[in-house]
Every structure is written in C-alpha cells, then in structure tokens.
Design a protein around this motif. Sequence first.
Motif, PDB file in Angstrom:
ATOM      1  N   PHE A 222     -10.723  11.657 -21.904  1.00 19.12           N
ATOM      2  CA  PHE A 222     -11.666  12.623 -22.457  1.00 19.12           C
ATOM      3  C   PHE A 222     -11.254  13.142 -23.831  1.00 19.12           C
ATOM      4  N   GLN A 223      -9.983  13.026 -24.183  1.00 22.65           N
ATOM      5  CA  GLN A 223      -9.529  13.534 -25.485  1.00 22.65           C
ATOM      6  C   GLN A 223      -9.776  12.523 -26.603  1.00 22.65           C
ATOM      7  N   SER A 224      -9.455  11.248 -26.338  1.00 25.75           N
ATOM      8  CA  SER A 224      -9.586  10.230 -27.385  1.00 25.75           C
ATOM      9  C   SER A 224     -10.822   9.354 -27.213  1.00 25.75           C
ATOM     10  N   PHE A 225     -11.516   9.463 -26.058  1.00 25.85           N
ATOM     11  CA  PHE A 225     -12.694   8.652 -25.746  1.00 25.85           C
ATOM     12  C   PHE A 225     -12.384   7.160 -25.761  1.00 25.85           C
ATOM     13  N   SER A 226     -11.158   6.824 -25.451  1.00 28.71           N
ATOM     14  CA  SER A 226     -10.751   5.426 -25.349  1.00 28.71           C
ATOM     15  C   SER A 226     -10.469   5.086 -23.892  1.00 28.71           C
ATOM     16  N   GLU A 227     -10.464   3.787 -23.605  1.00 33.97           N
ATOM     17  CA  GLU A 227     -10.188   3.363 -22.234  1.00 33.97           C
ATOM     18  C   GLU A 227      -8.702   3.500 -21.944  1.00 33.97           C
ATOM     19  N   LEU A 228      -8.394   3.993 -20.751  1.00 34.74           N
ATOM     20  CA  LEU A 228      -7.007   4.209 -20.349  1.00 34.74           C
ATOM     21  C   LEU A 228      -6.786   3.564 -18.994  1.00 34.74           C
ATOM     22  N   ALA A 229      -5.840   2.643 -18.906  1.00 35.29           N
ATOM     23  CA  ALA A 229      -5.511   1.988 -17.643  1.00 35.29           C
ATOM     24  C   ALA A 229      -4.414   2.769 -16.937  1.00 35.29           C
ATOM     25  N   PHE A 230      -4.518   2.865 -15.617  1.00 34.68           N
ATOM     26  CA  PHE A 230      -3.519   3.601 -14.848  1.00 34.68           C
ATOM     27  C   PHE A 230      -3.520   3.083 -13.418  1.00 34.68           C
ATOM     28  N   GLY A 231      -2.511   3.484 -12.668  1.00 37.50           N
ATOM     29  CA  GLY A 231      -2.404   3.118 -11.263  1.00 37.50           C
ATOM     30  C   GLY A 231      -2.243   4.351 -10.395  1.00 37.50           C
ATOM     31  N   PHE A 232      -2.490   4.203  -9.103  1.00 39.80           N
ATOM     32  CA  PHE A 232      -2.287   5.305  -8.161  1.00 39.80           C
ATOM     33  C   PHE A 232      -0.790   5.448  -7.880  1.00 39.80           C
ATOM     34  N   ARG A 233      -0.339   6.676  -7.675  1.00 44.93           N
ATOM     35  CA  ARG A 233       1.067   6.949  -7.410  1.00 44.93           C
ATOM     36  C   ARG A 233       1.207   7.782  -6.142  1.00 44.93           C
ATOM     37  N   LEU A 234       2.062   7.310  -5.231  1.00 44.43           N
ATOM     38  CA  LEU A 234       2.330   8.038  -3.992  1.00 44.43           C
ATOM     39  C   LEU A 234       3.776   8.515  -4.015  1.00 44.43           C
ATOM     40  N   ASN A 235       3.993   9.801  -3.748  1.00 48.18           N
ATOM     41  CA  ASN A 235       5.355  10.325  -3.686  1.00 48.18           C
ATOM     42  C   ASN A 235       5.497  11.242  -2.475  1.00 48.18           C
ATOM     43  N   ALA A 236       6.701  11.766  -2.281  1.00 46.81           N
ATOM     44  CA  ALA A 236       6.983  12.579  -1.102  1.00 46.81           C
ATOM     45  C   ALA A 236       6.124  13.838  -1.065  1.00 46.81           C
ATOM     46  N   ALA A 237       5.865  14.426  -2.211  1.00 44.91           N
ATOM     47  CA  ALA A 237       5.060  15.649  -2.254  1.00 44.91           C
ATOM     48  C   ALA A 237       3.635  15.384  -1.773  1.00 44.91           C
ATOM     49  N   ILE A 238       3.082  14.249  -2.165  1.00 43.92           N
ATOM     50  CA  ILE A 238       1.724  13.909  -1.734  1.00 43.92           C
ATOM     51  C   ILE A 238       1.694  13.644  -0.238  1.00 43.92           C
ATOM     52  N   VAL A 239       2.708  12.966   0.285  1.00 44.35           N
ATOM     53  CA  VAL A 239       2.792  12.719   1.734  1.00 44.35           C
ATOM     54  C   VAL A 239       2.828  14.043   2.489  1.00 44.35           C
ATOM     55  N   ALA A 240       3.657  14.982   2.018  1.00 38.11           N
ATOM     56  CA  ALA A 240       3.779  16.285   2.689  1.00 38.11           C
ATOM     57  C   ALA A 240       2.463  17.052   2.629  1.00 38.11           C
ATOM     58  N   LYS A 241       1.801  17.068   1.470  1.00 41.14           N
ATOM     59  CA  LYS A 241       0.527  17.777   1.338  1.00 41.14           C
ATOM     60  C   LYS A 241      -0.546  17.168   2.235  1.00 41.14           C
ATOM     61  N   THR A 242      -0.549  15.840   2.320  1.00 41.86           N
ATOM     62  CA  THR A 242      -1.563  15.155   3.127  1.00 41.86           C
ATOM     63  C   THR A 242      -1.387  15.450   4.609  1.00 41.86           C
ATOM     64  N   LEU A 243      -0.147  15.385   5.095  1.00 40.67           N
ATOM     65  CA  LEU A 243       0.099  15.665   6.509  1.00 40.67           C
ATOM     66  C   LEU A 243      -0.174  17.138   6.829  1.00 40.67           C
ATOM     67  N   LEU A 244       0.153  18.026   5.901  1.00 39.06           N
ATOM     68  CA  LEU A 244      -0.149  19.446   6.100  1.00 39.06           C
ATOM     69  C   LEU A 244      -1.661  19.661   6.163  1.00 39.06           C
ATOM     70  N   PHE A 245      -2.395  18.967   5.308  1.00 41.98           N
ATOM     71  CA  PHE A 245      -3.855  19.028   5.324  1.00 41.98           C
ATOM     72  C   PHE A 245      -4.395  18.562   6.675  1.00 41.98           C
ATOM     73  N   SER A 246      -3.789  17.512   7.240  1.00 41.47           N
ATOM     74  CA  SER A 246      -4.200  17.007   8.550  1.00 41.47           C
ATOM     75  C   SER A 246      -3.960  18.056   9.629  1.00 41.47           C
ATOM     76  N   LEU A 247      -2.798  18.695   9.581  1.00 34.65           N
ATOM     77  CA  LEU A 247      -2.473  19.719  10.579  1.00 34.65           C
ATOM     78  C   LEU A 247      -3.431  20.908  10.496  1.00 34.65           C
ATOM     79  N   VAL A 248      -3.788  21.300   9.285  1.00 32.43           N
ATOM     80  CA  VAL A 248      -4.724  22.414   9.113  1.00 32.43           C
ATOM     81  C   VAL A 248      -6.081  22.059   9.717  1.00 32.43           C
ATOM     82  N   MET A 249      -6.559  20.827   9.462  1.00 34.16           N
ATOM     83  CA  MET A 249      -7.830  20.407  10.054  1.00 34.16           C
ATOM     84  C   MET A 249      -7.742  20.402  11.571  1.00 34.16           C
ATOM     85  N   GLY A 250      -6.624  19.921  12.110  1.00 39.70           N
ATOM     86  CA  GLY A 250      -6.454  19.904  13.560  1.00 39.70           C
ATOM     87  C   GLY A 250      -6.414  21.299  14.149  1.00 39.70           C
ATOM     88  N   PHE A 251      -5.750  22.215  13.456  1.00 42.17           N
ATOM     89  CA  PHE A 251      -5.645  23.590  13.943  1.00 42.17           C
ATOM     90  C   PHE A 251      -7.017  24.270  13.951  1.00 42.17           C
TER      91      PHE A 251
END
Length: 388
Positions: A337-366
């Motif tokens: 959005f800043q340069s209006f040029s195409e930018l290639a990227f990949g998805f990144r998974l780390n421990a923080a995302i795993v923890a947030k995702t599982l916590l999100f699952s527990l909240v939905m279950g609760f």
Amino acid sequence: MRIPLSYIARNLWARRLTTALTASGLALVVFVFATVLMLDEGLRTTLVTTGEYDNVILIRRSAESEVQSGVDRVQANIASSHPAIALGADGQRMVSKETVVLISLRKRGSDKPSNVVIRGIDQRGLVLRPQVKLSAGRMFRPGASEIVAGASIAKRFAGAGIGEKLRFGQREWTVVGLFDAGNSGFDSEIWGDADQLMQAFRRNGYSSMVLRLADSTLFERFKQDMESDQRLTLEAKREQTFYSDQSRALSTFISILGLTLSIIFSIGAMIGAAITMYASVANRTGEIGTLRALGYQRRNILAAFLAESMLLAVAGGAVGLGFASFMQFLSFSTTNFQSFSELAFGFRLNAAIVAKTLLFSLVMGFIGGFLPAVRAARMKIVDALRAA
C-alpha cells in the motif's frame, strides 16, 4: 472428588460422528484464524528483514516511501560527507545513492500487468545488503544497460529471467543475473546502475540514500544533524524501522479483515459446539443422575462438561492448525500500500501463533460449552434418574 479425564474423553469417543462434525467446524474457524496470523507475520517478517538494523536510510522529509521521495545531488553530497559514516576497506564511505522507480510488467502466462520496483544502486548497494546474494549469472556492469532480478520477479514476470530482455525507460535492458534476498522485500525488485536508470527516466536526483554508520550508537546524533541542517530537507531512519513502517497499513487491513472473519465464523462454531453439548446433556440425564447419586457434586458435573467441550475444541484446533501449517510451503503476492508495487511473501508459523491459536480454540470451547454445562450441573438427582 473429580470426574476422571479419561472418562470425559471416552464420552467424546462414544459419539464419534457428532464429535467429528463439531470438531470439523471448529477446525475451519481455527484454520482461518491461524492463517490470518501467519499471513500478518509473513508480511511483517518479509518487510522487516528487508532492512539492516545498522543501516540508515535518508529520504525526503514527510515522504512515506522511496517512490515518493527525492534527494537532489547537492543534498546527497552534503549528507555523504558526514564524519559518522563508516569507511569501507578501500577507504571510501559506505553510502549508496539510489533511484527507485515503478514500472508495469506483464506476468508470465497472462496479459495481467503489475507494478514492479526498479532500484538503481551504486557500487556500495550490494555490500550494504549482506542478505542479498547472486544466485545465477553475474552482477550488472556500471554504465551498461544491464539489470539483475530478484528471485520472485524472475519466476512471475515475463522477460525477467536470466538472459531475457526488458524494455522500459526508452531502453532495452538485459537481465544478466538473478539474486536471492533471503525472502525479504528485495526479492520483488529489479536492480540496475543508478546513473543509467536516472538517465533513462530523465531524473536529476536520487530517491533515497542508504548508508552505514561507523558506530550504530551514533544514529541519534546523525539523525539530529541531518534533520536540523537548514541545507537539507531529509529525514533519517534506521533501514529496518523504515521497512517495518511500510507494512503497517497492509498489516492493519489484514488484521481487521481476519479478525472480522474469525469472529463471524467463531460465532457459528460456538453455536455448533453448544448444540452438540446440549444434545449430549439431553441424552445423558441418567448418567448425570447416577454421577450425582455416587457423590459427585454440581461443580464436578459442571467442570466435566466444560472439560469435554474444551477438549473437543482443542482437538478441532489441533486439526485446523495442522492444515494451516501447510500454508508455509506456499508463496503469495500482494500490493504494498505504500509503494503500490507487487510484494511477494510467504506465511510464517511460530510458537506465539501456535499458542494464540490453541488459546482461541479453548475460548471457543469454553463459551460454547458453558451454558450446557450449567444445565447439566443444575439437574436434580431424582429428576435426572426419573428421566432416564
């Protein structure tokens, strides 16, 4: 006296079909939630790793991107003479005066065009970016109409492969090399000689300057000197901070969109989990009455049904996270959005995302299991046994 977890797990196994269907709905929601977080992290990582912490970038004051910036030759020479700038092995200052231009290129296999960044650098440009390595061919020769392309550009755009030619700036340019920038934003750029690109696009000044200080701790003093000099209209930023700021608008958009979708889908998933647990309570009134008769208290029944709902949610969350993890092997592109040029990227998974995702699952279950668990806990022993 607590109800054993093994007993709770066997109840889920006894209703395998219902458990699988409910877990699948939860898994879909978790998949969306996790991929949004991975998308945001991948984009942020791509842009942050584009810059070096020890490098400083100079752009025109108030410019939000290099494309919008302009640094005339007089100002560039003044800034280059600052004593805090590091010297290379040959005694020359570690400065790269650069020109950044947007051009439109056609993608391979289609007529769909997209904007691509053309960056003109001088002989110090590559040295200041140690993450950038030539992967094929050679570096462009100063003074020649030669360019080198990033790995992502060469794959996606016609004419950007090694040995091919591109026409822009009223010239024909030969791609003599490909470079790998370690999945940073530079992979989505084409580089050439700054002076040649300035002539081709009829530019009298540069877009930005990249330099390295002799001591990183001198940054604040250098910044003050640049921004207080009445001869200059320049702003100094650490290169890593500059590219991190570039991701802010796009990351905000992705976060808001992802959060909205996650909330909508999670409401449906929690309703599904609640329906499943209500059905479980209705079908197990006799079991609930027996447990109460054996001495289990209301809070034990409440905890057991809540644990069952949350265990179901964790199972769905694990499945959704597992499918989301495969997104790491895919690459995508979007518009910066800043340069209006195409930018290639990949998805990144780390421990923080795993923890947030599982916590999100527990909240939905609760949330999904709370009301059914309260209903089960409030049942009277006599009524429960009689209903059975």
